[in-house]
Design a protein around this motif. Structure first.
Motif, PDB file in Angstrom:
ATOM      1  N   GLY A 144      -3.767   8.557 -17.805  1.00 41.96           N
ATOM      2  CA  GLY A 144      -4.727   7.978 -16.874  1.00 41.96           C
ATOM      3  C   GLY A 144      -4.110   6.878 -16.039  1.00 41.96           C
ATOM      4  O   GLY A 144      -4.376   6.767 -14.832  1.00 41.96           O
ATOM      5  N   GLU A 166      -6.206  18.137  -8.857  1.00 41.75           N
ATOM      6  CA  GLU A 166      -6.711  17.813 -10.187  1.00 41.75           C
ATOM      7  C   GLU A 166      -6.394  16.369 -10.600  1.00 41.75           C
ATOM      8  O   GLU A 166      -5.750  16.122 -11.623  1.00 41.75           O
ATOM      9  CB  GLU A 166      -6.178  18.795 -11.222  1.00 41.75           C
ATOM     10  N   THR A 168      -8.259  14.154 -11.865  1.00 41.47           N
ATOM     11  CA  THR A 168      -9.012  13.661 -13.023  1.00 41.47           C
ATOM     12  C   THR A 168      -8.825  14.520 -14.273  1.00 41.47           C
ATOM     13  O   THR A 168      -9.490  14.288 -15.276  1.00 41.47           O
ATOM     14  CB  THR A 168     -10.525  13.602 -12.701  1.00 41.47           C
ATOM     15  N   SER A 169      -7.918  15.494 -14.221  1.00 43.76           N
ATOM     16  CA  SER A 169      -7.767  16.404 -15.361  1.00 43.76           C
ATOM     17  C   SER A 169      -7.195  15.669 -16.573  1.00 43.76           C
ATOM     18  O   SER A 169      -6.302  14.831 -16.456  1.00 43.76           O
ATOM     19  CB  SER A 169      -6.852  17.578 -14.996  1.00 43.76           C
ATOM     20  N   LEU A 171      -8.277  13.335 -18.355  1.00 43.55           N
ATOM     21  CA  LEU A 171      -8.447  11.891 -18.420  1.00 43.55           C
ATOM     22  C   LEU A 171      -9.732  11.523 -19.159  1.00 43.55           C
ATOM     23  O   LEU A 171     -10.688  12.303 -19.185  1.00 43.55           O
ATOM     24  CB  LEU A 171      -8.494  11.299 -17.009  1.00 43.55           C
ATOM     25  N   ILE A 173     -13.226   9.218 -19.703  1.00 47.46           N
ATOM     26  CA  ILE A 173     -14.289   9.012 -18.723  1.00 47.46           C
ATOM     27  C   ILE A 173     -14.063   7.755 -17.886  1.00 47.46           C
ATOM     28  O   ILE A 173     -14.455   7.706 -16.719  1.00 47.46           O
ATOM     29  CB  ILE A 173     -15.689   8.988 -19.383  1.00 47.46           C
ATOM     30  N   HIS A 175     -11.151   6.568 -16.765  1.00 50.53           N
ATOM     31  CA  HIS A 175     -10.201   6.869 -15.687  1.00 50.53           C
ATOM     32  C   HIS A 175     -10.770   7.891 -14.704  1.00 50.53           C
ATOM     33  O   HIS A 175     -10.465   7.839 -13.512  1.00 50.53           O
ATOM     34  CB  HIS A 175      -8.869   7.343 -16.280  1.00 50.53           C
ATOM     35  N   GLN A 176     -11.590   8.817 -15.187  1.00 50.32           N
ATOM     36  CA  GLN A 176     -12.243   9.755 -14.271  1.00 50.32           C
ATOM     37  C   GLN A 176     -13.120   9.013 -13.267  1.00 50.32           C
ATOM     38  O   GLN A 176     -13.037   9.247 -12.053  1.00 50.32           O
ATOM     39  CB  GLN A 176     -13.094  10.753 -15.060  1.00 50.32           C
ATOM     40  N   CYS A 180     -12.575   8.331  -9.117  1.00 48.46           N
ATOM     41  CA  CYS A 180     -13.613   8.747  -8.163  1.00 48.46           C
ATOM     42  C   CYS A 180     -14.149   7.565  -7.364  1.00 48.46           C
ATOM     43  O   CYS A 180     -14.439   7.691  -6.166  1.00 48.46           O
ATOM     44  CB  CYS A 180     -14.750   9.464  -8.892  1.00 48.46           C
ATOM     45  N   ILE A 197     -11.030  19.800  -8.425  1.00 49.72           N
ATOM     46  CA  ILE A 197     -11.666  19.168  -9.593  1.00 49.72           C
ATOM     47  C   ILE A 197     -12.250  20.258 -10.486  1.00 49.72           C
ATOM     48  O   ILE A 197     -13.010  21.110 -10.024  1.00 49.72           O
ATOM     49  CB  ILE A 197     -12.792  18.201  -9.153  1.00 49.72           C
ATOM     50  N   ASP A 199     -14.059  19.526 -13.341  1.00 50.41           N
ATOM     51  CA  ASP A 199     -15.335  19.058 -13.874  1.00 50.41           C
ATOM     52  C   ASP A 199     -16.391  19.162 -12.769  1.00 50.41           C
ATOM     53  O   ASP A 199     -16.468  18.310 -11.876  1.00 50.41           O
ATOM     54  CB  ASP A 199     -15.190  17.615 -14.360  1.00 50.41           C
ATOM     55  N   LEU A 202     -18.747  16.168 -12.417  1.00 51.54           N
ATOM     56  CA  LEU A 202     -18.097  15.024 -11.787  1.00 51.54           C
ATOM     57  C   LEU A 202     -18.041  15.232 -10.270  1.00 51.54           C
ATOM     58  O   LEU A 202     -18.343  14.316  -9.496  1.00 51.54           O
ATOM     59  CB  LEU A 202     -16.688  14.846 -12.353  1.00 51.54           C
TER      60      LEU A 202
END
Length: 263
Positions: A144, A166, A168-169, A171, A173, A175-176, A180, A197, A199, A202
């Motif tokens: 992250g 990607e 946020t892959s 990672l 929550i 760091h996600q 963002c 993305i 998710d 997300l």
């Protein structure tokens, strides 16, 4: 919001395998666009073509009305930032050295780093919340933390278009959400961000528009609430899902509950 990039009848193949098929797309400035679709459907290839790392077999891409293929490498580097899936580095660079690399397109050949470059790099680290890591070596950071470092480098490049594969892959929550939120700030400054993305929830919460991609073609491009439907989830992901508007953020969300394996 003006048009920043256009793809016209863009196709790409590897050998006899067609990966991207006659894609037409118009992107406007000041938007966060989520690119969603199954694994192996061509999302990374599409981003790499938009970054001019791959050349379309057919069709063309325009940036601010100029053909992407006609621009110099320096012009492309100043206008487009690309952040790949992998942020692994074996070399012992510090965080601040990596972020400062984003300033290379703005310096003359053999020119050393300038005070302005340092200021911009420091601001990028501040925006991503990694000032405390600036003296750390990249090899000592978590996944992250590395993502935030490379995002800071992308910010320091100060390009109009930011392409993220990607980001946020894998990672947690924190760091996600952090990534963002940083992207949201970039968009508020007028940048155009296109991010692959996985998710969907997300993407639905943060993106202005969703680009639904499957088997090298665009299956839909609109606001999240219009794209994220049970019909589209079933058609593209072979998964039955319940979708609803969450009462807190009033964003469309997805609960998958069954898959249909057509392989």
């Amino acid at each position: 919001m003006g048009v920043i990039m256009q793809l016209r009848d863009v196709s790409f193949s590897r050998g006899s395998r067609s990966i991207i098929q006659s894609v037409n797309l118009t992107l406007h400035s000041g938007q966060f666009i989520g690119l969603i679709g199954p694994n192996g459907t061509g999302k990374s290839t599409l981003l790499r073509m938009m970054a001019r790392l791959l050349k379309p077999d057919e069709g063309y891409i325009e940036l601010n009305t100029a053909r992407l293929k006609d621009l110099t490498d320096l012009e492309v580097a100043r206008a487009i930032t690309y952040m790949p899936q992998s942020t692994e580095l074996e070399y012992q660079f510090t965080v601040e050295q990596i972020v400062q690399m984003g300033r290379h397109p703005h310096r003359k050949k053999w020119q050393g780093i300038r005070r302005e470059d340092l200021r911009i790099a420091d601001k990028a680290m501040e925006l991503t919340g990694i000032e405390c890591l600036k003296k750390r070596f990249i090899t000592t950071l978590s996944g992250g933390e590395r993502q935030l470092v490379f995002l800071a480098r992308s910010i320091a490049q100060q390009s109009q278009v930011v392409l993220l594969d990607e980001p946020t892959s894998d990672l947690d929550i924190y760091h996600q959400v952090k990534i963002c939120e940083v992207i949201e700030k970039l968009v508020q400054e007028g940048k155009t961000v296109i991010a692959a993305i996985h998710d969907i929830n997300l993407a639905a919460r943060y993106c202005d528009r969703i680009l639904l991609f499957h088997k090298g073609t665009i299956m839909g491009f609109d606001e999240p609430g219009k794209i994220i439907t049970p019909e589209n989830i079933l058609r593209v992901f072979q998964t039955s899902a319940y979708t609803f508007k969450d009462p807190y953020l009033e964003k469309r969300q997805v609960i998958p509950y069954a898959i249909y394996d057509n392989h």
